[in-house]
Design an enzyme around this catalytic site. Structure first.
Site, short mmCIF file in Angstrom:
data_model
loop_
_atom_site.label_atom_id
_atom_site.label_comp_id
_atom_site.label_asym_id
_atom_site.label_seq_id
_atom_site.Cartn_x
_atom_site.Cartn_y
_atom_site.Cartn_z
N ASP A 29 -28.21 11.51 -45.47
CA ASP A 29 -26.72 11.86 -45.54
C ASP A 29 -26.35 12.94 -45.97
OD1 ASP A 29 -26.81 8.77 -44.79
OD2 ASP A 29 -25.40 7.92 -46.32
N LYS A 74 -26.36 4.54 -39.65
CA LYS A 74 -26.07 3.25 -40.28
C LYS A 74 -24.52 3.46 -40.55
CE LYS A 74 -27.05 5.43 -44.51
NZ LYS A 74 -25.74 5.53 -44.98
N CYS A 133 -26.48 5.53 -51.22
CA CYS A 133 -27.33 5.66 -50.34
C CYS A 133 -28.91 6.00 -50.63
CB CYS A 133 -26.80 6.35 -49.11
SG CYS A 133 -25.17 5.50 -48.42
C1 VGL Z 1 -22.57 6.83 -48.94
C2 VGL Z 1 -20.25 5.82 -49.66
C3 VGL Z 1 -20.03 5.30 -48.45
C4 VGL Z 1 -23.58 7.58 -49.39
C5 VGL Z 1 -22.00 6.36 -47.82
O1 VGL Z 1 -24.16 8.16 -48.43
O2 VGL Z 1 -24.17 7.52 -50.59
N1 VGL Z 1 -21.60 6.30 -50.03
N2 VGL Z 1 -20.76 5.70 -47.60
#
Ligand code: VGL
Ligand code: ZN
Length: 202
Positions: free
Chosen positions: A10, A108, A153
């Site tokens: 991410d 995702k 994540c």
């Molecule tokens: C994430 C909160 C919501 C992350 C993704 O990448 O850690 N955290 N969506």
């Protein structure tokens, strides 16, 4: 190592400086993540990829408070500011991230009613992304993980990788944490207890 894949979690604009869910220190790790990418033969990227009114967004319900936890059919779920909406600039990878070597990009969080921290299993802990099968079909037995956010994540991806039978290392200096209600410390403990190798540097 031929049996090892790097999973970069991410590294998207919305988690970086100025983004909708900016993680403190995110921009500073970009060069470290790029160095890890340059040193690995096999690279997988993950991309948080939500529909515009995703159930995890605080704006998808009335009178809800961002970063509060509410009951979902599958258990407690944190409500987030809207972020990483499909097709928006915030969902793109950080412009300085070297993505060219990526052999696989796992998206995702695209199911309307289910959030997904892990790149393997969504927050209902039942719905699978297919990454487990992909990595095994490619013959990988070990994964090295970096990216954002360490305590969400990255941690859940690492825990699920271990549960799926992979050797797992997390490179801490190439991560940054959201740290909500002590989540950084809690998830570091969970990872350590789960047999995940927490290495300070690459
Ligand atoms: C994430 C909160 C919501 C992350 C993704 O990448 O850690 N955290 N969506
Ligand atoms: Zn998300």
């Amino acid at each position: 190592m031929p049996n090892e894949a790097l999973i970069v979690v991410d590294m998207q604009n919305d988690f970086c400086e100025g983004g909708a869910l900016a993680v403190v220190g995110a921009n500073a790790i970009v060069p470290l993540v790029n160095r890890l990418i340059s040193r690995h033969d096999h690279v997988v990227l993950t991309q948080d990829w939500h529909p515009p009114r995703h159930a995890s967004f605080v704006t998808s319900r009335e009178d809800a408070v961002a970063f509060s936890s509410v009951p979902f059919p599958y258990g407690p779920q944190t409500l987030w500011p809207p972020h990483c909406v499909q097709g928006t600039p915030g969902a793109e990878f950080h412009p300085d991230l070297v993505t060219v070597k990526a052999e696989m990009i796992v998206r995702k969080g695209f199911h309307q009613g289910i959030d997904s921290y892990s790149a393997f299993r969504e927050n209902d802990r039942m719905t699978r992304t297919g990454l487990d099968g992909y990595l095994k079909a490619r013959g990988f037995s070990r994964v090295v993980i970096c990216g954002l956010a360490l305590d969400y994540c990255v941690a859940w991806t690492a825990i699920d990788a271990r549960q799926a039978g992979f050797d797992v290392a997390v490179v801490l200096e190439a991560t940054a944490a959201i740290n909500l209600d002590g989540s950084r410390k809690r998830m570091l403990t969970e990872m350590r207890q789960g047999g995940i190798d927490l290495t300070a540097t690459a």
